[in-house]
Design a protein around this motif. Structure first.
Motif, mmCIF file in Angstrom:
data_model
loop_
_atom_site.group_PDB
_atom_site.id
_atom_site.type_symbol
_atom_site.label_atom_id
_atom_site.label_comp_id
_atom_site.label_asym_id
_atom_site.label_seq_id
_atom_site.Cartn_x
_atom_site.Cartn_y
_atom_site.Cartn_z
ATOM 1 N N LEU A 34 0.822 -1.207 0.000
ATOM 2 C CA LEU A 34 0.000 0.000 0.000
ATOM 3 C C LEU A 34 0.858 1.259 0.000
ATOM 4 C CD1 LEU A 34 -3.263 0.523 1.884
ATOM 5 C CD2 LEU A 34 -1.469 2.189 2.209
ATOM 6 N N VAL A 35 1.866 1.276 0.855
ATOM 7 C CA VAL A 35 2.763 2.429 0.926
ATOM 8 C C VAL A 35 3.584 2.549 -0.354
ATOM 9 C CG1 VAL A 35 4.812 3.309 2.095
ATOM 10 C CG2 VAL A 35 2.868 2.507 3.434
ATOM 11 N N GLY A 36 4.093 1.427 -0.838
ATOM 12 C CA GLY A 36 4.910 1.446 -2.048
ATOM 13 C C GLY A 36 4.157 1.947 -3.256
ATOM 14 N N ARG A 37 2.935 1.454 -3.441
ATOM 15 C CA ARG A 37 2.133 1.886 -4.599
ATOM 16 C C ARG A 37 1.727 3.357 -4.486
ATOM 17 N NH1 ARG A 37 3.039 -1.291 -8.939
ATOM 18 N NH2 ARG A 37 2.529 -3.474 -8.541
ATOM 19 N N LEU A 38 1.471 3.822 -3.271
ATOM 20 C CA LEU A 38 1.134 5.232 -3.085
ATOM 21 C C LEU A 38 2.303 6.121 -3.509
ATOM 22 C CD1 LEU A 38 -0.535 7.618 -2.018
ATOM 23 C CD2 LEU A 38 0.282 7.056 0.283
ATOM 24 N N LEU A 39 3.502 5.793 -3.053
ATOM 25 C CA LEU A 39 4.672 6.589 -3.410
ATOM 26 C C LEU A 39 4.979 6.476 -4.901
ATOM 27 C CD1 LEU A 39 6.973 5.818 -0.352
ATOM 28 C CD2 LEU A 39 5.707 7.929 -0.810
ATOM 29 N N GLU A 40 4.773 5.290 -5.461
ATOM 30 C CA GLU A 40 4.970 5.093 -6.900
ATOM 31 C C GLU A 40 4.039 6.008 -7.695
ATOM 32 O OE1 GLU A 40 4.942 1.188 -9.732
ATOM 33 O OE2 GLU A 40 3.073 1.685 -8.710
ATOM 34 N N ALA A 41 2.781 6.126 -7.240
ATOM 35 C CA ALA A 41 1.809 6.962 -7.938
ATOM 36 C C ALA A 41 2.212 8.427 -7.937
ATOM 37 C CB ALA A 41 0.426 6.798 -7.295
ATOM 38 N N LEU A 42 3.024 8.807 -6.972
ATOM 39 C CA LEU A 42 3.474 10.191 -6.879
ATOM 40 C C LEU A 42 4.805 10.416 -7.586
ATOM 41 C CD1 LEU A 42 2.545 10.848 -3.152
ATOM 42 C CD2 LEU A 42 1.196 11.367 -5.179
ATOM 43 N N GLY A 43 5.302 9.385 -8.265
ATOM 44 C CA GLY A 43 6.490 9.530 -9.092
ATOM 45 C C GLY A 43 7.791 9.106 -8.452
ATOM 46 N N PHE A 44 7.731 8.455 -7.286
ATOM 47 C CA PHE A 44 8.950 8.036 -6.606
ATOM 48 C C PHE A 44 9.309 6.588 -6.953
ATOM 49 C CE2 PHE A 44 7.180 11.404 -3.881
ATOM 50 C CZ PHE A 44 8.265 12.266 -3.867
#
Length: 720
Positions: A34-44
């Motif tokens: 959940l945390v990984g996909r959230l940060l991925e969605a923000l370009g990280f």
């Protein structure tokens, strides 16, 4: 998860590296995904180090140095709860590991992982989170070492701790670090804790209030009946007593009221220091009480607790809890493109937690029940955060279309509870000013909206989807709420029970229930009648699966005996039972450690809470729950004789155990206890536990104004 995967993506480095004690499963019920996909969605760019060998720092160098930070988490469960039973025995399996292999994570994993990451890259930023860190953000009683331990922050040497529903803090922290802001200067985020020098303040307009001015405790003294809350004029504080105890200053009522009405936005409450609470049970109970009273994000104040003495003294500064996520924010996080599968590197290895959760959907988080033995409220808060119907139905379609082994059965639409979806206070103003620890104890608050209609509508929409054959509810039901809506109970019983429905009365005796903050057994009986009525109308033979807890603080031998007699009367023969496990920061844990009741003002003559602590007594209480098991009859006979209840030993219908012990076949003796006894940790076995802070008739019952996440939509996760 590997350099090879980084090369395939063309990455020279990761922005963030998440370290977890669980196997990596890319599913929104698992925090690292959940945390990984959230940060991925923000370009990280996000790397994940799963279950590293902690014996050296080398595995922590696998993905190189993160550009922004290491995010350290023990996983979905506290590492000690995961490894040990309530009797401190080592569990033989780990449900979050391929092949259920035990021993793949260290005890106190957050601390160990953080130290190894620091060893691997001394100049890297270290951010800790997850339920393990969240519940250890202040000095806390540690059951496994039987002592009060200091906050996890000084032990882990982390730069910052994220607790509770941490998405907003996580996104803000990551963006500010990416913009070049030093982590040591980021001190204004709700839902964070960090170490600070004594006397540090965010600005000059902040002021400090001693917790003793808010809720003054008295020293334990069995020969004294003085009232430390008496309205007497304040006198000059005397020096320390000969025994080293802190002097008690009588605080006038006017001063206490003024302290509570002070400017909350610029007030920090100083809790008793670690050095005070580790040796003074009353001060520990006082600190716990004040801490829990400052849990509503609408009115909570910052808190600070000293750790250490002399030149090396530091403060643990705890900002107010995070503002709950909105429905669009929740939808955003749960709507990321999850693979909904374990990482391919595990091959076909079985991961029990994944087997249980893969066709289950989290529809909300948070719990306003406030049960003292449970840590959900301390971690996720008591304000319910719900996803939209559209988001939930879309996830069901994702499961249907992308899971090759899906046969049409959705195993749960739930969360920390099955039926708090979209429930909230009727008034936002009342909610923001409320300081109750529970919205449903001692009775359901008149300001609580208990409407189940949106949940009923969701059930109907979900089971009407093409390809969905059956939907069952696996989360625990809050039955005192359910009886407010006969329509909901009928809908549930008619369409969404697989034959057994989990329910948690926990006990039958008011003495114990009052320490749990649970409703009386009458509410259970009311629900049972409705359940049986609607089951009969549907032409179904269905049963309730009750959960009970043995050896809870305040429980006497007589309480457990009365519970056993109730179980016998209703012919409940429990296969698995749960003995109370004191988890960090829970109010029941405070009772266990301090023998005082923090639900009331703590003083010299306040209510004492005696608890089954000795192994023999805990075994007796557990045996009462399995009164029907011949293996437990010897200890039950001994206990009944000691209690003066030999009348319950014999072969009459009123007796609890027979007078003679049957001879067991050799095979039965060899396999005694296998598959029975201690239930696994609850809260969905942990698989949906710990919201993202960085995360009958012969029936047998099984076991017992905050910033948004960004310019787009954002969101959240599930608890325990």
């Amino acid at each position: 998860m590997s350099r090879k995967e980084m090369d395939a993506l063309g990455w020279d480095a990761c922005d963030v590296i998440l370290v977890t004690g669980d196997a990596y499963i890319d599913h929104p019920s698992f925090g690292m995904a959940l945390v990984g996909r959230l940060l991925e969605a923000l370009g990280f760019r996000v790397g994940i180090i799963s279950q590293p060998d902690w014996q050296s720092a080398e595995p922590f160098r696998e993905l190189g140095r993160p550009r922004l930070y290491f995010g350290i988490t023990a996983g979905n469960m506290d590492s000690l709860v995961n490894r040990y039973t309530s009797d401190r025995k080592i569990r033989s399996e780990d449900a979050y590991t391929p092949g259920a292999e035990a021993g793949k994570r260290p005890d106190r994993a957050v601390t160990v992982y953080a130290q190894r990451a620091r060893e691997a890259f001394p100049d890297a930023n270290i951010v800790i989170g997850s339920i393990e860190a969240s519940l250890r953000r202040i000095a806390h009683y540690d059951y496994w070492s039987d002592k009060v331990r200091r906050s996890v922050l000084p032990d882990s040497k982390a730069d910052i701790l994220l607790f509770g529903n941490a998405e907003r803090a996580l996104v803000a922290l990551t963006r500010r670090l990416a913009a070049g802001e030093p982590i040591a200067s980021i001190r204004d985020l709700r839902g964070t804790a960090f170490m600070a020098r004594p006397g540090w303040r965010p600005s000059e307009d902040w002021h400090e209030t001693d917790s003793l001015a808010l809720d003054r405790p008295g020293r334990i003294d069995t020969h004294s009946h003085s009232d430390p809350y008496a309205m007497e004029p304040a006198a000059a504080a005397p020096g320390p007593a000969a025994d080293g105890a802190q002097p008690v200053r009588i605080v006038p009522a006017a001063e206490r009221v003024a302290a509570r009405r002070a400017d909350r936005a610029h007030t920090v409450i100083r809790l008793p220091s670690f050095e005070q609470v580790k040796d003074d049970a009353v001060m520990y109970a006082h600190a716990s009480r004040v801490f829990h009273l400052e849990s509503n994000p609408g009115n909570a104040r910052a808190m600070v607790q000293g750790h250490g003495e002399g030149p090396g003294a530091r403060d643990v500064w705890i900002n107010p809890p995070p503002i709950p996520l909105t429905t669009p924010e929740m939808d955003f996080v749960y709507g990321r493109p999850y693979a909904r599968a374990p990482h391919p590197s595990y091959g076909g290895a079985r991961i029990p937690a994944w087997d249980m959760i893969k066709f289950s959907i989290n529809i909300m988080r948070g719990c306003f029940g406030g049960c003292t033995f449970c840590s959900i409220t301390e971690h996720e808060g008591r304000i319910i955060q719900s996803r939209s119907h559209e988001s939930i139905l879309h996830e069901i379609e994702e499961i249907r279309d992308k899971s090759p082994d899906f046969k049409g059965h959705i195993t749960d639409l739930g969360g920390p509870t099955a039926n708090m979806y979209r429930m909230a206070c009727k008034s936002k103003a009342i909610e923001e000013n409320c300081r109750r620890l529970s919205c449903v104890y001692p009775g359901i608050c008149e300001n609580l909206n208990t409407d189940h209609s949106s949940l009923v509508e969701l059930y109907r929409k979900a089971r009407a989807l093409p390809g969905v054959k059956r939907i069952t509810i696996g989360s625990g039901l809050r039955y005192d709420l359910a009886v407010r809506s006969p329509e909901y109970v009928k809908e549930l019983v008619t369409h969404h029970v697989s034959g057994l429905l989990k329910i948690a009365p926990e006990h039958t005796e008011e003495n114990t229930l009052s320490k749990m903050m649970k409703p009386g057994i009458g509410a259970y009986e009311e629900f049972r009648r409705m359940f049986e009525k609607f089951s009969a109308q549907a032409g179904k033979k269905q049963h309730l699966v009750p959960y009970f807890i043995a050896a809870h603080p305040g429980t006497t031998d007589e309480d457990m005996l009365n519970l056993a007699l109730w179980l016998k009367k209703h012919d409940f023969r429990l296969d698995q039972v749960q003995t109370f496990l004191p988890t960090p920061m829970a109010l029941a844990t405070t009772m266990y450690h301090s023998r005082k009741n923090p639900l009331k003002k703590v003083s010299a003559d306040s209510e004492a809470v005696e608890t089954a602590r000795a192994g023999r007594v805990r075994k007796l209480h557990k045996a009462f729950l399995r009164w029907h098991d011949p293996e437990n009859w010897p200890i039950l006979r001994e206990g009944l004789m000691r209690m003066g209840r030999a009348d319950l030993i014999g072969n009459g219908p009123h007796c609890l155990v027979p007078r003679q012990q049957p001879a067991l076949p050799q095979a039965a003796r060899d396999g005694a206890g296998r598959g029975r006894g201690e239930a696994p940790p609850r809260a969905r076995g942990g698989a949906k536990a710990g919201g993202p802070a960085l995360a009958a008739g012969g029936r047998r019952a099984q076991g017992a104004a905050a910033p948004s996440l960004g310019d787009a939509r954002r969101g959240g996760r599930r608890s325990g």
